[in-house]
Scaffold this active site. Structure first.
Site, PDB file in Angstrom:
ATOM      1  N   LYS A 112       0.830  -1.210   0.000  1.00 42.68           N
ATOM      2  CA  LYS A 112       0.000   0.000   0.000  1.00 42.68           C
ATOM      3  C   LYS A 112       0.861   1.256   0.000  1.00 42.68           C
ATOM      4  O   LYS A 112       0.507   2.258  -0.611  1.00 42.68           O
ATOM      5  CB  LYS A 112      -0.965   0.003   1.186  1.00 42.68           C
ATOM      6  CG  LYS A 112      -2.048  -1.054   1.044  1.00 42.68           C
ATOM      7  CD  LYS A 112      -3.245  -0.790   1.930  1.00 42.68           C
ATOM      8  CE  LYS A 112      -4.353  -1.779   1.642  1.00 42.68           C
ATOM      9  NZ  LYS A 112      -5.459  -1.677   2.582  1.00 42.68           N
ATOM     10  N   LYS A 193     -10.972 -13.143 -10.432  1.00 37.31           N
ATOM     11  CA  LYS A 193     -12.036 -13.392  -9.437  1.00 37.31           C
ATOM     12  C   LYS A 193     -12.976 -12.179  -9.309  1.00 37.31           C
ATOM     13  O   LYS A 193     -12.578 -11.030  -9.539  1.00 37.31           O
ATOM     14  CB  LYS A 193     -11.440 -13.805  -8.094  1.00 37.31           C
ATOM     15  CG  LYS A 193     -11.027 -12.678  -7.203  1.00 37.31           C
ATOM     16  CD  LYS A 193     -10.831 -13.153  -5.767  1.00 37.31           C
ATOM     17  CE  LYS A 193     -10.604 -11.947  -4.893  1.00 37.31           C
ATOM     18  NZ  LYS A 193     -10.906 -12.065  -3.520  1.00 37.31           N
ATOM     19  N   LYS A 196     -14.819  -7.059  -4.872  1.00 39.76           N
ATOM     20  CA  LYS A 196     -15.472  -5.818  -4.425  1.00 39.76           C
ATOM     21  C   LYS A 196     -14.886  -4.590  -5.107  1.00 39.76           C
ATOM     22  O   LYS A 196     -15.583  -3.664  -5.457  1.00 39.76           O
ATOM     23  CB  LYS A 196     -15.180  -5.645  -2.928  1.00 39.76           C
ATOM     24  CG  LYS A 196     -16.194  -6.169  -2.014  1.00 39.76           C
ATOM     25  CD  LYS A 196     -16.162  -5.502  -0.652  1.00 39.76           C
ATOM     26  CE  LYS A 196     -14.895  -5.557   0.145  1.00 39.76           C
ATOM     27  NZ  LYS A 196     -14.536  -6.832   0.761  1.00 39.76           N
TER      28      LYS A 196
HETATM   29  P1  ATP Z   1     -11.193  -6.595  -2.418  1.00 40.76           P
HETATM   30  O1  ATP Z   1     -11.640  -6.322  -3.812  1.00 40.76           O
HETATM   31  O2  ATP Z   1     -11.251  -5.381  -1.514  1.00 40.76           O
HETATM   32  O3  ATP Z   1      -9.924  -7.380  -2.344  1.00 40.76           O
HETATM   33  P2  ATP Z   1     -12.802  -8.939  -2.238  1.00 40.76           P
HETATM   34  O4  ATP Z   1     -14.198  -8.852  -2.731  1.00 40.76           O
HETATM   35  O5  ATP Z   1     -11.794  -9.540  -3.158  1.00 40.76           O
HETATM   36  O6  ATP Z   1     -12.310  -7.510  -1.785  1.00 40.76           O
HETATM   37  P3  ATP Z   1     -11.924  -9.795   0.363  1.00 40.76           P
HETATM   38  O7  ATP Z   1     -12.300  -8.690   1.298  1.00 40.76           O
HETATM   39  O8  ATP Z   1     -10.517  -9.939  -0.092  1.00 40.76           O
HETATM   40  O9  ATP Z   1     -12.900  -9.730  -0.918  1.00 40.76           O
HETATM   41  O10 ATP Z   1     -12.363 -11.178   0.956  1.00 40.76           O
HETATM   42  C1  ATP Z   1     -13.398 -11.372   1.898  1.00 40.76           C
HETATM   43  C2  ATP Z   1     -13.761 -12.838   1.919  1.00 40.76           C
HETATM   44  O11 ATP Z   1     -14.503 -13.179   0.737  1.00 40.76           O
HETATM   45  C3  ATP Z   1     -12.561 -13.791   1.926  1.00 40.76           C
HETATM   46  O12 ATP Z   1     -12.852 -14.877   2.795  1.00 40.76           O
HETATM   47  C4  ATP Z   1     -12.455 -14.285   0.501  1.00 40.76           C
HETATM   48  O13 ATP Z   1     -11.930 -15.593   0.410  1.00 40.76           O
HETATM   49  C5  ATP Z   1     -13.916 -14.267   0.036  1.00 40.76           C
HETATM   50  N1  ATP Z   1     -14.019 -13.973  -1.391  1.00 40.76           N
HETATM   51  C6  ATP Z   1     -13.736 -12.792  -1.978  1.00 40.76           C
HETATM   52  N2  ATP Z   1     -13.978 -12.826  -3.295  1.00 40.76           N
HETATM   53  C7  ATP Z   1     -14.402 -14.094  -3.574  1.00 40.76           C
HETATM   54  C8  ATP Z   1     -14.801 -14.764  -4.783  1.00 40.76           C
HETATM   55  N3  ATP Z   1     -14.809 -14.145  -5.939  1.00 40.76           N
HETATM   56  N4  ATP Z   1     -15.190 -16.041  -4.701  1.00 40.76           N
HETATM   57  C9  ATP Z   1     -15.189 -16.675  -3.494  1.00 40.76           C
HETATM   58  N5  ATP Z   1     -14.822 -16.110  -2.336  1.00 40.76           N
HETATM   59  C10 ATP Z   1     -14.433 -14.839  -2.355  1.00 40.76           C
END
Ligand code: ATP
Ligand code: LTN
Length: 328
Positions: A112, A193, A196
């Site tokens: 970061k 993937k 968010k």
């Molecule tokens: P960011 O974009 O801020 O990284 P994110 O949506 O990728 O957020 P995280 O906050 O990194 O999500 O993860 C929160 C939880 O959701 C974790 O347990 C992660 O394994 C799960 N998760 C996130 N994205 C996925 C996905 N596409 N499929 C399955 N599990 C997910």
């Protein structure tokens, strides 16, 4: 006696269908077997810039959404980090027992800080606040994604160091790496993937998206030219992703789904996937709206706050005493 687990959630952005399938369903399973504490890490969120109005809205919204998804307030203690007046002081006492060197070596900090040279000192000390969250709630286990494992290990190091210097105070917590469940991919770029923080909204389904928008996003998901509903993530990532979504929400096996749609075209298949997703999400949204507009939410958060304060206040006082702060 049940072991205690602690989960912290940052109130940034609306959670996605990927988070629901990959993470929340696992939390719902864990609530049966552990004494579970879930809190909104709003003080962590301000290590980077936040719009105050959006942040404030996100906090209650996130709690309401988790409850709507099936997190049971009778089986979990739910609270907001900043509702606890002791956490900042506890974090400070731990900061004075942690080192600049170890904090500056944290992977997340380095990543970061590289992206924004004008980072806050909170970004550096963030893992100590996280150690304070964990240690002052006497947690046995901390379920985290792999990106947070290093921070839990630092919390262990800080706890061991504190115990050695001042006498037994903290339990040494263990990270539990969350099972890698089904990974839901972006609907537009299914080799990535669903995330968010993704730039392209069309590929991401958020639990608070408008129902018509959700249907459209699924109907325009990327597929392939074979026209057969067959699970093959390497060659057919788009269709395989839709099969995974359908399977996770219906509990049907992949074979069953391939059979069910063996005579269907992609349009029909997508339309069935959309029906199921819309059904699950509209159910969540209905509950969400009910919860958000009731006193129930504040009752849950007040009761969580009291329990959180009761446990951490005791640590705060014991820590002050052994360190030599304040009066006799
Ligand atoms: P960011 O974009 O801020 O990284 P994110 O949506 O990728 O957020 P995280 O906050 O990194 O999500 O993860 C929160 C939880 O959701 C974790 O347990 C992660 O394994 C799960 N998760 C996130 N994205 C996925 C996905 N596409 N499929 C399955 N599990 C997910
Ligand atoms: N850093 C975590 C959120 C978090 C947390 C915690 C998780 C803050 N404090 C304590 C577990 C235990 C994140 O960004 N996901």
């Amino acid at each position: 006696m049940k072991k205690r687990i602690l989960t912290g959630l940052q109130p940034t952005g609306v959670i996605t269908l990927g988070n629901y399938i990959g993470a929340i369903k696992q939390m719902i399973e864990m609530q049966e077997n552990y004494e579970s504490y879930i809190f909104i890490a709003d003080m962590h969120a301000i290590t980077v810039n936040q719009d105050p109005i959006v942040l404030r809205e996100n906090i209650k919204s996130l709690v309401a959404l988790y409850l709507a998804c099936g997190i049971d307030p009778k089986k979990n203690t739910i609270y907001i980090q900043s509702d606890n007046p002791y956490i900042g002081g506890i974090s400070w006492m731990l900061e004075c027992n942690s080192y600049y060197g170890e904090l500056s070596r944290m992977t997340q900090f380095k990543d970061k800080a590289k992206k924004n040279a004008n980072f806050t000192s909170g970004l550096l000390t963030y893992p100590v606040l996280m150690a304070a969250d964990i240690l002052s709630m006497d947690a046995d286990y901390v379920p985290v994604g792999v990106d947070q494992k290093q921070h839990v290990e630092l919390a262990r190091d800080i706890a061991i160091r504190f115990n050695n210097k001042y006498g037994e105070m903290f339990k040494i917590p263990e990270p539990i790496l969350k099972k890698v469940g089904t990974k839901i991919m972006d609907l537009q770029t299914p080799d990535k993937k669903m995330s968010k923080s993704s730039e392209n909204q069309k590929g991401v389904i958020r639990l608070l998206d408008d129902i018509d928008v959700i249907r459209k996003k699924i109907m325009s998901a990327t597929t392939d030219s074979e026209m057969v509903v067959r699970f093959d993530p390497e060659n057919k990532p788009g269709i395989s992703n839709l099969i995974n979504i359908y399977s996770s929400l219906t509990n049907k096996s992949i074979e069953e789904i391939e059979m069910e749609f063996k005579d269907s075209n992609y349009g029909n298949f997508k339309s069935r996937v959309a029906d199921i997703v819309v059904d699950v999400i509209s159910n969540i949204q209905n509950k969400y709206n009910e919860i958000l507009n009731s006193d129930y939410l504040d009752e849950i958060l007040d009761s969580g706050m009291n329990k959180n304060i009761e446990i951490s206040k005791e640590f705060y006082q014991k820590m002050k005493k052994v360190i030599g702060l304040g009066r006799n």
